[in-house]
Design a protein around this motif. Structure first.
Motif, PDB file in Angstrom:
ATOM      1  N   VAL A 183       0.858  -1.182   0.000  1.00  0.00           N
ATOM      2  CA  VAL A 183       0.000   0.000   0.000  1.00  0.00           C
ATOM      3  C   VAL A 183       0.891   1.227   0.000  1.00  0.00           C
ATOM      4  CG1 VAL A 183      -1.788   1.287   1.210  1.00  0.00           C
ATOM      5  CG2 VAL A 183      -1.837  -1.199   1.228  1.00  0.00           C
ATOM      6  N   SER A 184       0.565   2.195  -0.861  1.00  0.00           N
ATOM      7  CA  SER A 184       1.377   3.401  -0.981  1.00  0.00           C
ATOM      8  C   SER A 184       1.594   4.056   0.370  1.00  0.00           C
ATOM      9  CB  SER A 184       0.673   4.389  -1.922  1.00  0.00           C
ATOM     10  OG  SER A 184      -0.657   4.649  -1.484  1.00  0.00           O
ATOM     11  N   GLY A 185       2.862   4.385   0.650  1.00  0.00           N
ATOM     12  CA  GLY A 185       3.206   5.057   1.896  1.00  0.00           C
ATOM     13  C   GLY A 185       3.319   4.139   3.085  1.00  0.00           C
ATOM     14  N   THR A 186       3.011   2.856   2.907  1.00  0.00           N
ATOM     15  CA  THR A 186       3.029   1.911   4.025  1.00  0.00           C
ATOM     16  C   THR A 186       4.000   0.771   3.800  1.00  0.00           C
ATOM     17  OG1 THR A 186       0.687   2.405   4.418  1.00  0.00           O
ATOM     18  CG2 THR A 186       1.569   0.449   5.488  1.00  0.00           C
ATOM     19  N   GLY A 187       4.173   0.354   2.558  1.00  0.00           N
ATOM     20  CA  GLY A 187       5.017  -0.784   2.246  1.00  0.00           C
ATOM     21  C   GLY A 187       4.211  -2.073   2.246  1.00  0.00           C
ATOM     22  N   VAL A 188       4.892  -3.192   2.494  1.00  0.00           N
ATOM     23  CA  VAL A 188       4.241  -4.503   2.459  1.00  0.00           C
ATOM     24  C   VAL A 188       3.272  -4.630   3.629  1.00  0.00           C
ATOM     25  CG1 VAL A 188       4.588  -6.996   2.604  1.00  0.00           C
ATOM     26  CG2 VAL A 188       6.173  -5.583   1.268  1.00  0.00           C
ATOM     27  N   VAL A 189       2.015  -4.917   3.306  1.00  0.00           N
ATOM     28  CA  VAL A 189       1.001  -5.065   4.356  1.00  0.00           C
ATOM     29  C   VAL A 189       0.488  -6.494   4.448  1.00  0.00           C
ATOM     30  CG1 VAL A 189       0.300  -2.668   4.110  1.00  0.00           C
ATOM     31  CG2 VAL A 189      -0.927  -4.433   2.840  1.00  0.00           C
ATOM     32  N   CYS A 190       0.819  -7.327   3.437  1.00  0.00           N
ATOM     33  CA  CYS A 190       0.425  -8.733   3.449  1.00  0.00           C
ATOM     34  C   CYS A 190       1.495  -9.527   2.728  1.00  0.00           C
ATOM     35  CB  CYS A 190      -0.934  -8.926   2.776  1.00  0.00           C
ATOM     36  SG  CYS A 190      -1.414 -10.661   2.517  1.00  0.00           S
ATOM     37  N   ASP A 191       1.945 -10.620   3.333  1.00  0.00           N
ATOM     38  CA  ASP A 191       2.935 -11.493   2.725  1.00  0.00           C
ATOM     39  C   ASP A 191       2.407 -12.925   2.821  1.00  0.00           C
ATOM     40  OD1 ASP A 191       5.149 -12.618   1.606  1.00  0.00           O
ATOM     41  OD2 ASP A 191       6.560 -12.003   3.165  1.00  0.00           O
ATOM     42  N   SER A 192       1.859 -13.419   1.717  1.00  0.00           N
ATOM     43  CA  SER A 192       1.272 -14.759   1.668  1.00  0.00           C
ATOM     44  C   SER A 192       2.331 -15.723   1.144  1.00  0.00           C
ATOM     45  CB  SER A 192       0.034 -14.756   0.760  1.00  0.00           C
ATOM     46  OG  SER A 192      -0.614 -16.005   0.755  1.00  0.00           O
ATOM     47  N   VAL A 193       2.738 -16.679   1.982  1.00  0.00           N
ATOM     48  CA  VAL A 193       3.899 -17.533   1.707  1.00  0.00           C
ATOM     49  C   VAL A 193       3.438 -18.927   1.295  1.00  0.00           C
ATOM     50  CG1 VAL A 193       6.014 -18.505   2.677  1.00  0.00           C
ATOM     51  CG2 VAL A 193       5.260 -16.219   3.364  1.00  0.00           C
ATOM     52  N   ALA A 194       4.086 -19.470   0.266  1.00  0.00           N
ATOM     53  CA  ALA A 194       3.751 -20.798  -0.250  1.00  0.00           C
ATOM     54  C   ALA A 194       4.489 -21.880   0.524  1.00  0.00           C
ATOM     55  CB  ALA A 194       4.104 -20.892  -1.733  1.00  0.00           C
ATOM     56  N   SER A 195       3.785 -22.976   0.828  1.00  0.00           N
ATOM     57  CA  SER A 195       4.380 -24.180   1.397  1.00  0.00           C
ATOM     58  C   SER A 195       4.211 -25.317   0.401  1.00  0.00           C
ATOM     59  CB  SER A 195       3.700 -24.560   2.717  1.00  0.00           C
ATOM     60  OG  SER A 195       3.846 -23.546   3.681  1.00  0.00           O
ATOM     61  N   TYR A 196       5.193 -26.231   0.373  1.00  0.00           N
ATOM     62  CA  TYR A 196       5.193 -27.314  -0.606  1.00  0.00           C
ATOM     63  C   TYR A 196       5.123 -28.674   0.081  1.00  0.00           C
ATOM     64  CZ  TYR A 196       6.397 -24.103  -4.378  1.00  0.00           C
ATOM     65  OH  TYR A 196       6.368 -23.083  -5.312  1.00  0.00           O
ATOM     66  N   GLY A 197       4.518 -29.643  -0.628  1.00  0.00           N
ATOM     67  CA  GLY A 197       4.419 -30.998  -0.091  1.00  0.00           C
ATOM     68  C   GLY A 197       3.485 -31.024   1.099  1.00  0.00           C
ATOM     69  N   GLY A 198       4.007 -31.353   2.241  1.00  0.00           N
ATOM     70  CA  GLY A 198       3.208 -31.334   3.467  1.00  0.00           C
ATOM     71  C   GLY A 198       2.444 -32.617   3.693  1.00  0.00           C
ATOM     72  N   SER A 199       1.996 -33.260   2.625  1.00  0.00           N
ATOM     73  CA  SER A 199       1.315 -34.546   2.731  1.00  0.00           C
ATOM     74  C   SER A 199       1.465 -35.265   1.406  1.00  0.00           C
ATOM     75  CB  SER A 199      -0.163 -34.354   3.071  1.00  0.00           C
ATOM     76  OG  SER A 199      -0.871 -33.826   1.966  1.00  0.00           O
ATOM     77  N   ALA A 200       1.165 -36.565   1.423  1.00  0.00           N
ATOM     78  CA  ALA A 200       1.313 -37.374   0.206  1.00  0.00           C
ATOM     79  C   ALA A 200       0.398 -36.877  -0.908  1.00  0.00           C
ATOM     80  CB  ALA A 200       1.006 -38.839   0.521  1.00  0.00           C
ATOM     81  N   GLU A 201      -0.701 -36.226  -0.551  1.00  0.00           N
ATOM     82  CA  GLU A 201      -1.646 -35.752  -1.564  1.00  0.00           C
ATOM     83  C   GLU A 201      -1.034 -34.704  -2.481  1.00  0.00           C
ATOM     84  OE1 GLU A 201      -6.155 -36.289  -0.058  1.00  0.00           O
ATOM     85  OE2 GLU A 201      -5.134 -34.457   0.600  1.00  0.00           O
ATOM     86  N   TYR A 202       0.012 -34.026  -2.018  1.00  0.00           N
ATOM     87  CA  TYR A 202       0.622 -32.954  -2.801  1.00  0.00           C
ATOM     88  C   TYR A 202       1.978 -33.345  -3.370  1.00  0.00           C
ATOM     89  CZ  TYR A 202      -3.147 -29.911  -1.380  1.00  0.00           C
ATOM     90  OH  TYR A 202      -4.387 -29.353  -1.208  1.00  0.00           O
ATOM     91  N   THR A 203       2.183 -34.658  -3.530  1.00  0.00           N
ATOM     92  CA  THR A 203       3.416 -35.166  -4.118  1.00  0.00           C
ATOM     93  C   THR A 203       3.059 -36.048  -5.310  1.00  0.00           C
ATOM     94  OG1 THR A 203       4.465 -35.177  -1.930  1.00  0.00           O
ATOM     95  CG2 THR A 203       5.541 -36.440  -3.670  1.00  0.00           C
ATOM     96  N   SER A 204       3.792 -35.889  -6.400  1.00  0.00           N
ATOM     97  CA  SER A 204       3.484 -36.647  -7.615  1.00  0.00           C
ATOM     98  C   SER A 204       4.766 -37.079  -8.295  1.00  0.00           C
ATOM     99  CB  SER A 204       2.652 -35.787  -8.574  1.00  0.00           C
ATOM    100  OG  SER A 204       3.450 -34.746  -9.118  1.00  0.00           O
TER     101      SER A 204
END
Length: 281
Positions: A183-204
């Motif tokens: 946001v102008s004048g404020t900088g980063v106000v939200c940082d949404s971070v990605a996670s990988y794997g975590g369970s067998a369902e997200y591995t191929s």
């Protein structure tokens, strides 16, 4: 609210069985609906796909295969706020599913949500704001690099209504590291971070190419509470989305020819609109 993909027997359909809910978008279509970021555009491809324009509907929910829930009141600890359907509204969807198997599969898109019956008395309304690196287009961006780190950004959006920011979460493709809202004048106000794997369902297994990703995005962190640095949306604020990728840190998805697939940078933000506040644009 949460989207899912499942087989007829109720079992989750996910990457481990070669099935992807690549993405889905839900629209509320009806008089008085205006998309916050594409409503002023003469043409908007997502809205054209449902036979409409940015005026007369709005993108109100979306999910990628990471299946981030939009549990809006819980995001900020607020109560008595929700998305208020109108009697004149209809729902429309864009759905993109992917099957890595060499045979047909039957799977069902599911939507799970809480609702409060009645006329909404005592509840403030809520408005979604859609940020996109390919705003008002396909959301797909050609990867600017085939290796290493890069960033794709959305065209800056000047806030055209006011309200209380409830929460936000991002969506990226494999290779994505994190996504920010500035946001102008404020900088980063939200940082949404990605996670990988975590369970067998997200591995191929490698898809299409030996060097393609095998551990896939399973979660995007939600900006809420103390992780949300600006909690008030004011007219005139300039908001910018930036999506950061790093193929050295996380593998991307490759086509059969070894080229990187397209990338996305999307965030949907929910804003509480109290009685007397302008709803614009």
């Amino acid at each position: 609210m949460n989207a899912g993909l499942e087989y007829a027997n109720g079992k989750n359909a996910n990457i481990d069985s070669g099935m992807w809910m690549h993405h889905m978008v839900m629209f509320a279509v009806g008089p008085g609906r205006v998309d916050a970021t594409c409503g002023n555009n003469k043409a908007s491809l997502p809205h054209m796909l449902i036979g409409s324009g940015g005026v007369g509907n709005e993108r109100m929910f979306s999910s990628g295969n990471e299946r981030t829930p939009a549990l809006v009141p819980q995001w900020s600890g607020l109560t008595n706020v929700g998305y208020h359907p109108k009697a004149t509204d209809k729902l429309a969807f864009i759905v993109d599913l992917m099957n890595e198997n060499m045979e047909d599969k039957i799977a069902y898109l599911t939507m799970t949500f809480d609702y409060v019956p009645g006329d909404g008395a005592g509840f403030d309304d809520m408005r979604p704001v859609w940020f996109d690196a390919a705003q008002c287009s396909t959301s797909e961006v050609k990867a600017p690099k085939q290796s290493g780190a890069f960033m794709v950004a959305a065209k800056a959006w000047t806030a055209n209504f006011e309200g209380e920011v409830v929460g936000s979460a991002g969506h990226m493709h494999d290779g994505g590291d994190h996504l920010t809202l500035d946001v102008s004048g404020t900088g980063v106000v939200c940082d949404s971070v990605a996670s990988y794997g975590g369970s067998a369902e997200y591995t191929s297994k490698a898809m299409g190419h030996a060097h393609s990703a095998t551990a896939h995005i399973s979660k995007m962190s939600i900006c809420m509470g103390n992780a949300l640095k600006v909690k008030q949306l004011n007219k005139g604020q300039v908001w910018t989305l930036k999506a950061y990728y790093d193929y050295n840190k996380n593998k991307g998805m490759l086509h059969g020819d070894g080229k990187q697939a397209t990338v996305m940078g999307i965030a949907i933000m929910y804003v509480r609109v109290r009685a007397g506040q302008t709803f614009g644009p």
